[in-house]
Scaffold this motif. Structure first.
Motif, PDB file in Angstrom:
ATOM      1  N   THR A 151     -41.224 -21.386   9.664  1.00 49.94           N
ATOM      2  CA  THR A 151     -42.521 -21.895  10.124  1.00 49.94           C
ATOM      3  C   THR A 151     -43.525 -21.747   8.999  1.00 49.94           C
ATOM      4  O   THR A 151     -43.389 -20.885   8.118  1.00 49.94           O
ATOM      5  CB  THR A 151     -43.023 -21.136  11.358  1.00 49.94           C
ATOM      6  N   ILE A 152     -44.540 -22.600   9.030  1.00 47.88           N
ATOM      7  CA  ILE A 152     -45.591 -22.553   8.022  1.00 47.88           C
ATOM      8  C   ILE A 152     -46.922 -22.749   8.722  1.00 47.88           C
ATOM      9  O   ILE A 152     -47.032 -23.511   9.683  1.00 47.88           O
ATOM     10  CB  ILE A 152     -45.366 -23.623   6.938  1.00 47.88           C
ATOM     11  N   GLY A 153     -47.938 -22.033   8.260  1.00 42.45           N
ATOM     12  CA  GLY A 153     -49.259 -22.132   8.865  1.00 42.45           C
ATOM     13  C   GLY A 153     -50.327 -21.752   7.863  1.00 42.45           C
ATOM     14  O   GLY A 153     -50.047 -21.362   6.724  1.00 42.45           O
ATOM     15  N   VAL A 154     -51.581 -21.868   8.288  1.00 44.51           N
ATOM     16  CA  VAL A 154     -52.706 -21.554   7.415  1.00 44.51           C
ATOM     17  C   VAL A 154     -53.824 -20.956   8.247  1.00 44.51           C
ATOM     18  O   VAL A 154     -54.042 -21.354   9.397  1.00 44.51           O
ATOM     19  CB  VAL A 154     -53.188 -22.820   6.670  1.00 44.51           C
ATOM     20  N   VAL A 155     -54.513 -19.978   7.674  1.00 43.69           N
ATOM     21  CA  VAL A 155     -55.676 -19.348   8.325  1.00 43.69           C
ATOM     22  C   VAL A 155     -56.746 -19.146   7.268  1.00 43.69           C
ATOM     23  O   VAL A 155     -56.454 -19.053   6.065  1.00 43.69           O
ATOM     24  CB  VAL A 155     -55.305 -17.986   8.967  1.00 43.69           C
ATOM     25  N   ASN A 156     -57.989 -19.099   7.697  1.00 42.06           N
ATOM     26  CA  ASN A 156     -59.074 -18.748   6.795  1.00 42.06           C
ATOM     27  C   ASN A 156     -59.046 -17.245   6.558  1.00 42.06           C
ATOM     28  O   ASN A 156     -58.880 -16.452   7.495  1.00 42.06           O
ATOM     29  CB  ASN A 156     -60.415 -19.168   7.391  1.00 42.06           C
ATOM     30  N   ASP A 157     -59.212 -16.861   5.300  1.00 40.86           N
ATOM     31  CA  ASP A 157     -59.109 -15.448   4.950  1.00 40.86           C
ATOM     32  C   ASP A 157     -59.993 -15.169   3.745  1.00 40.86           C
ATOM     33  O   ASP A 157     -59.738 -15.704   2.648  1.00 40.86           O
ATOM     34  CB  ASP A 157     -57.658 -15.078   4.633  1.00 40.86           C
ATOM     35  N   GLY A 158     -61.025 -14.355   3.930  1.00 43.70           N
ATOM     36  CA  GLY A 158     -61.886 -13.964   2.819  1.00 43.70           C
ATOM     37  C   GLY A 158     -62.556 -15.159   2.172  1.00 43.70           C
ATOM     38  O   GLY A 158     -63.172 -15.997   2.833  1.00 43.70           O
ATOM     39  N   PRO A 159     -62.424 -15.281   0.840  1.00 45.90           N
ATOM     40  CA  PRO A 159     -63.112 -16.370   0.128  1.00 45.90           C
ATOM     41  C   PRO A 159     -62.425 -17.725   0.257  1.00 45.90           C
ATOM     42  O   PRO A 159     -62.908 -18.705  -0.301  1.00 45.90           O
ATOM     43  CB  PRO A 159     -63.071 -15.896  -1.333  1.00 45.90           C
ATOM     44  N   GLY A 160     -61.301 -17.798   0.940  1.00 47.24           N
ATOM     45  CA  GLY A 160     -60.596 -19.068   1.021  1.00 47.24           C
ATOM     46  C   GLY A 160     -59.634 -19.126   2.181  1.00 47.24           C
ATOM     47  O   GLY A 160     -59.966 -18.750   3.313  1.00 47.24           O
ATOM     48  N   CYS A 161     -58.416 -19.570   1.905  1.00 49.19           N
ATOM     49  CA  CYS A 161     -57.383 -19.737   2.924  1.00 49.19           C
ATOM     50  C   CYS A 161     -56.147 -18.934   2.555  1.00 49.19           C
ATOM     51  O   CYS A 161     -55.936 -18.588   1.392  1.00 49.19           O
ATOM     52  CB  CYS A 161     -56.992 -21.210   3.058  1.00 49.19           C
ATOM     53  N   ARG A 162     -55.343 -18.663   3.565  1.00 49.80           N
ATOM     54  CA  ARG A 162     -54.055 -18.004   3.340  1.00 49.80           C
ATOM     55  C   ARG A 162     -52.976 -18.834   4.021  1.00 49.80           C
ATOM     56  O   ARG A 162     -52.972 -19.003   5.233  1.00 49.80           O
ATOM     57  CB  ARG A 162     -54.060 -16.583   3.900  1.00 49.80           C
ATOM     58  N   PHE A 163     -52.062 -19.368   3.205  1.00 47.90           N
ATOM     59  CA  PHE A 163     -50.921 -20.119   3.713  1.00 47.90           C
ATOM     60  C   PHE A 163     -49.770 -19.148   3.930  1.00 47.90           C
ATOM     61  O   PHE A 163     -49.459 -18.327   3.059  1.00 47.90           O
ATOM     62  CB  PHE A 163     -50.507 -21.218   2.726  1.00 47.90           C
ATOM     63  N   GLU A 164     -49.118 -19.251   5.095  1.00 51.18           N
ATOM     64  CA  GLU A 164     -48.086 -18.291   5.470  1.00 51.18           C
ATOM     65  C   GLU A 164     -46.769 -19.017   5.776  1.00 51.18           C
ATOM     66  O   GLU A 164     -46.733 -19.933   6.598  1.00 51.18           O
ATOM     67  CB  GLU A 164     -48.516 -17.510   6.712  1.00 51.18           C
ATOM     68  N   ILE A 165     -45.718 -18.600   5.087  1.00 44.85           N
ATOM     69  CA  ILE A 165     -44.376 -19.116   5.338  1.00 44.85           C
ATOM     70  C   ILE A 165     -43.541 -17.988   5.904  1.00 44.85           C
ATOM     71  O   ILE A 165     -43.502 -16.898   5.341  1.00 44.85           O
ATOM     72  CB  ILE A 165     -43.715 -19.647   4.051  1.00 44.85           C
ATOM     73  N   ARG A 166     -42.883 -18.265   7.039  1.00 48.38           N
ATOM     74  CA  ARG A 166     -42.003 -17.274   7.659  1.00 48.38           C
ATOM     75  C   ARG A 166     -40.587 -17.854   7.690  1.00 48.38           C
ATOM     76  O   ARG A 166     -40.361 -18.933   8.223  1.00 48.38           O
ATOM     77  CB  ARG A 166     -42.451 -16.945   9.079  1.00 48.38           C
ATOM     78  N   LEU A 167     -39.635 -17.117   7.099  1.00 45.50           N
ATOM     79  CA  LEU A 167     -38.249 -17.559   7.029  1.00 45.50           C
ATOM     80  C   LEU A 167     -37.332 -16.521   7.637  1.00 45.50           C
ATOM     81  O   LEU A 167     -37.636 -15.309   7.584  1.00 45.50           O
ATOM     82  CB  LEU A 167     -37.828 -17.784   5.562  1.00 45.50           C
ATOM     83  N   PRO A 168     -36.201 -16.932   8.220  1.00 51.34           N
ATOM     84  CA  PRO A 168     -35.237 -15.947   8.701  1.00 51.34           C
ATOM     85  C   PRO A 168     -34.687 -15.145   7.509  1.00 51.34           C
ATOM     86  O   PRO A 168     -34.307 -15.715   6.490  1.00 51.34           O
ATOM     87  CB  PRO A 168     -34.136 -16.806   9.347  1.00 51.34           C
ATOM     88  N   ALA A 169     -34.672 -13.849   7.673  1.00 50.03           N
ATOM     89  CA  ALA A 169     -34.141 -12.992   6.609  1.00 50.03           C
ATOM     90  C   ALA A 169     -32.618 -12.992   6.650  1.00 50.03           C
ATOM     91  O   ALA A 169     -32.001 -13.088   7.709  1.00 50.03           O
ATOM     92  CB  ALA A 169     -34.670 -11.575   6.753  1.00 50.03           C
ATOM     93  N   ALA A 170     -32.010 -12.903   5.458  1.00 46.44           N
ATOM     94  CA  ALA A 170     -30.554 -12.817   5.381  1.00 46.44           C
ATOM     95  C   ALA A 170     -30.116 -11.397   5.691  1.00 46.44           C
ATOM     96  O   ALA A 170     -30.763 -10.428   5.292  1.00 46.44           O
ATOM     97  CB  ALA A 170     -30.073 -13.233   4.000  1.00 46.44           C
ATOM     98  N   HIS A 171     -29.002 -11.254   6.437  1.00 46.91           N
ATOM     99  CA  HIS A 171     -28.497  -9.937   6.804  1.00 46.91           C
ATOM    100  C   HIS A 171     -27.254  -9.638   5.979  1.00 46.91           C
ATOM    101  O   HIS A 171     -26.445 -10.516   5.737  1.00 46.91           O
ATOM    102  CB  HIS A 171     -28.151  -9.884   8.296  1.00 46.91           C
TER     103      HIS A 171
ATOM    104  N   TRP B 210     -41.424 -13.191   4.508  1.00 53.17           N
ATOM    105  CA  TRP B 210     -42.751 -13.797   4.504  1.00 53.17           C
ATOM    106  C   TRP B 210     -43.170 -14.133   3.086  1.00 53.17           C
ATOM    107  O   TRP B 210     -42.942 -13.360   2.147  1.00 53.17           O
ATOM    108  CB  TRP B 210     -43.784 -12.855   5.122  1.00 53.17           C
ATOM    109  N   LEU B 211     -43.806 -15.298   2.936  1.00 58.16           N
ATOM    110  CA  LEU B 211     -44.429 -15.717   1.677  1.00 58.16           C
ATOM    111  C   LEU B 211     -45.868 -16.099   1.983  1.00 58.16           C
ATOM    112  O   LEU B 211     -46.122 -16.975   2.832  1.00 58.16           O
ATOM    113  CB  LEU B 211     -43.682 -16.912   1.081  1.00 58.16           C
ATOM    114  N   LEU B 212     -46.819 -15.454   1.301  1.00 53.61           N
ATOM    115  CA  LEU B 212     -48.237 -15.697   1.547  1.00 53.61           C
ATOM    116  C   LEU B 212     -48.890 -16.187   0.267  1.00 53.61           C
ATOM    117  O   LEU B 212     -48.716 -15.591  -0.804  1.00 53.61           O
ATOM    118  CB  LEU B 212     -48.938 -14.429   2.026  1.00 53.61           C
ATOM    119  N   VAL B 213     -49.635 -17.270   0.367  1.00 49.83           N
ATOM    120  CA  VAL B 213     -50.383 -17.823  -0.765  1.00 49.83           C
ATOM    121  C   VAL B 213     -51.858 -17.837  -0.388  1.00 49.83           C
ATOM    122  O   VAL B 213     -52.250 -18.503   0.584  1.00 49.83           O
ATOM    123  CB  VAL B 213     -49.899 -19.246  -1.115  1.00 49.83           C
TER     124      VAL B 213
END
Length: 355
Positions: free
Chosen positions: A335-355, A281-284
């Motif tokens: 996948t990538i998405g965005v939600v409202n969070d606190g004072p602004g927005c949070r962009f979320e990237i979900r990637l398959p993890a390497a095993h 996960w990567l969150l901005v």
């Protein structure tokens, strides 16, 4: 020869004749009728061979022949009816397509209905893409005209001698350089987006760590954040992924730069990387003040402006960064998405993890 041999020879010859006939036919009706005729002739040959072999004569033989004739006539009638309906429904579908009717006709046979529904969905996607293309062209044309008009005015002022003092000329040169770099970035974005939409984005995957990706992204964004007065905060776990480092850095950089631009001075932009649920996960997070809920699903669409607070400004490009980020992430099966969070927005990237 035995009865079985005779029937096999007759049926085989009839089948070959039917295949040869259908290879030359171009209508469904004719093909269905040929299939029915071949089947009836094969059955008839077997029955006749049986009558002859068993020496059935008199009324009994006549009865069998009458039954065969009636069955053949019924079979041909049913085949003709089926062929007629298939042709009629096919032509109805053809007329709808030729007329540009994007609504699939109803009441078709299941196979034709599936084709009609698929065509309706394809037409809907085509209309949406065409609308997005028109909107994008209008948007980019507007954003290109503004810097080009400024460049022309400054160049003409220098060429005509309207501006001669070294200080003003130097300031004009600096502004020209900024506008040229902005135009170059817009062209790069358009080229990248066209590759994504054409399916021509080629990824050179390798095993990389998200911690290194976060560090590189923060180093690149630091000058912009310092100039804007925005503080950057990052935390990253050493999560491995199989990805194209350059492409993924660009996607993440687009999110971070976008967050900095819409976060007020003295605000904070956060970047986190971690592993959860067998995924990376990567969150901005930013301090933009939030986005209307109705605009959230369309935020990554090409040429979507949304509220004026998030439209491209003089410091931005063509506003294609989020669309490019989505294309790159989806090319990584993420996948990538965005939600409202606190004072602004949070962009979320979900990637398959390497095993």
């Amino acid at each position: 020869m035995t009865i079985t041999s005779v029937v096999a020879v007759i049926a085989g010859l009839g089948g070959l004749a039917g295949i040869a006939a259908m290879s030359r036919l171009r209508t469904l009706r004719s093909m269905v009728v040929v299939v029915a005729v071949v089947a009836i002739l094969a059955t008839l040959s077997g029955v006749v061979a049986g009558i002859v072999g068993m020496a059935i004569e008199g009324p009994a033989g006549n009865t069998v022949l009458v039954v065969i004739a009636v069955g053949g006539a019924v079979g041909l009638g049913a085949a003709f009816f089926a062929a007629r309906r298939v042709v009629r429904e096919s032509r109805r579908l053809e007329r709808a397509v030729s007329a540009g009717d994007y609504t699939a006709p109803k009441g078709l046979p299941a196979e034709l209905q599936g084709i009609a529904d698929s065509l309706e969905e394809a037409y809907a996607r085509e209309r949406a893409l065409e609308g997005a293309r028109r909107e994008l062209v209008a948007w980019v044309s507007h954003d290109l005209r503004t810097p080009l008009a400024g460049l022309r005015a400054m160049v003409e002022a220098i060429e005509d001698g309207v501006v001669t003092d070294p200080e003003t000329v130097g300031r004009y040169h600096a502004q020209i350089r900024v506008q040229v770099e902005r135009l170059s970035g817009m062209v790069d974005d358009l080229f990248e987006l066209s590759r994504i939409h054409a399916g021509a984005l080629r990824l050179s995957r390798a095993r990389i760590g998200l911690a290194d990706l976060v560090a590189d992204t923060m180093d690149s964004a630091e000058p912009l954040a310092r100039a804007k007065g925005v503080r950057l905060a990052a935390s990253a776990e050493p999560v491995p992924v199989e990805a194209d480092a350059g492409a993924l850095t660009r996607a993440l950089g687009n999110l971070v730069v976008n967050a900095i631009r819409f976060t007020p001075s003295d605000g904070v932009v956060t970047l986190r990387a971690f592993a959860r649920d067998d995924a990376a996960w990567l969150l901005v997070g930013d301090g933009c003040g939030g986005i209307p809920e109705a605009d959230l699903p369309r935020l990554f669409d090409v040429a979507f402006r949304g509220e004026s607070a998030r439209t491209p400004g003089s410091d931005g490009g063509a506003g294609l960064g989020l669309a490019i980020a989505r294309g790159i992430v989806e090319a990584h099966e993420g996948t990538i998405g965005v939600v409202n969070d606190g004072p602004g927005c949070r962009f979320e990237i979900r990637l398959p993890a390497a095993h």
